[in-house]
Design a protein around this motif. Structure first.
Motif, short mmCIF file in Angstrom:
data_model
loop_
_atom_site.label_atom_id
_atom_site.label_comp_id
_atom_site.label_asym_id
_atom_site.label_seq_id
_atom_site.Cartn_x
_atom_site.Cartn_y
_atom_site.Cartn_z
N MET A 1 39.46 110.67 124.67
CA MET A 1 39.43 110.20 125.82
C MET A 1 40.92 110.66 126.44
O MET A 1 41.91 110.95 125.67
N ARG A 2 41.08 110.71 127.97
CA ARG A 2 42.20 111.31 128.41
C ARG A 2 43.15 110.10 128.75
O ARG A 2 42.70 108.96 128.87
N ILE A 3 44.21 110.37 129.32
CA ILE A 3 45.18 109.55 129.70
C ILE A 3 45.05 108.43 130.35
O ILE A 3 45.13 107.10 130.38
N GLY A 4 44.28 108.83 131.67
CA GLY A 4 43.92 107.81 132.73
C GLY A 4 42.99 106.76 132.06
O GLY A 4 42.90 105.69 132.53
N GLU A 5 42.09 107.38 131.24
CA GLU A 5 40.94 106.34 130.57
C GLU A 5 41.55 105.64 129.58
O GLU A 5 41.45 104.12 129.78
N TYR A 20 55.76 105.72 126.18
CA TYR A 20 55.51 105.33 124.56
C TYR A 20 55.61 106.80 123.81
O TYR A 20 56.01 106.92 122.76
N GLU A 21 54.96 107.70 124.48
CA GLU A 21 54.81 109.25 123.81
C GLU A 21 56.08 109.72 123.75
O GLU A 21 56.60 110.33 122.51
N PRO A 27 51.10 109.07 119.56
CA PRO A 27 51.11 110.69 119.36
C PRO A 27 50.09 111.18 120.55
O PRO A 27 49.14 110.48 120.70
N ALA A 28 50.24 112.10 120.98
CA ALA A 28 49.35 112.77 121.89
C ALA A 28 48.74 113.97 121.25
O ALA A 28 49.80 114.75 120.94
N ASN A 33 43.13 122.88 127.18
CA ASN A 33 43.34 123.12 128.50
C ASN A 33 44.72 122.52 128.69
O ASN A 33 45.14 122.37 129.84
N GLY A 34 45.49 121.86 127.64
CA GLY A 34 46.57 121.31 127.71
C GLY A 34 46.49 119.64 128.14
O GLY A 34 47.63 119.07 127.96
N TYR A 35 45.51 119.20 128.43
CA TYR A 35 45.36 117.65 128.58
C TYR A 35 45.60 117.07 127.38
O TYR A 35 45.13 117.23 126.04
N ARG A 36 46.18 115.76 127.48
CA ARG A 36 46.29 114.86 126.34
C ARG A 36 45.13 114.10 126.07
O ARG A 36 44.25 113.95 127.08
#
Length: 135
Positions: A1-5, A20-21, A27-28, A33-36
């Protein structure tokens, strides 16, 4: 899942997750594509952090619990370091209770003394009325 979710499911903000990261608690992993990207285990970490902070733990206090979960334990308090934090926090709470008990006793004494003097209503003189005469 991405950060927003993750933020939505955890009941927090993306800004908090990034913090927190940055603090090394979350940990991310980065997608191509560079998304967390995050997993269910990250949701569990955030839940542990938020639960502990809700009862007065600092972010630094949560670190042993997060480390314990990240090490694969079922609960964040399965490790000796977490138990030490619990013990330290209980000592802090006990000291606070002791201090508040002393303050309460002092206030009760002050109230009893005031009531013995049979206080009456206070009449504080107000400011002088402005002069309304016109020149």
């Amino acid at each position: 899942m991405r950060i927003g979710e993750l933020a939505q499911r955890a009941g927090t903000t993306t800004r908090a997750l990034r913090f927190y990261e940055a603090q090394g608690l979350l940990p991310a992993r980065r997608a191509a594509n560079g998304y967390r990207e995050y997993g269910e285990e990250d949701l569990r970490l955030i839940s542990e952090i938020r639960t502990l902070q809700a009862v007065g733990f600092s972010l630094d206090d949560t670190r042993p619990f997060v480390d314990c979960l990240r090490a694969g334990h079922e609960t964040g308090d399965s490790c000796a370091d977490s138990i030490e934090v619990y013990e330290r926090k209980l000592d802090e709470v006990d000291a606070c209770i002791e201090r508040l008990t002393e303050v309460r006793a002092h206030l009760l004494g002050k109230l009893a003394g005031a009531l013995e003097r049979e206080p009456g209503p206070c009449t504080v003189p107000g400011p002088a009325a402005p002069d309304t005469k016109e020149s």
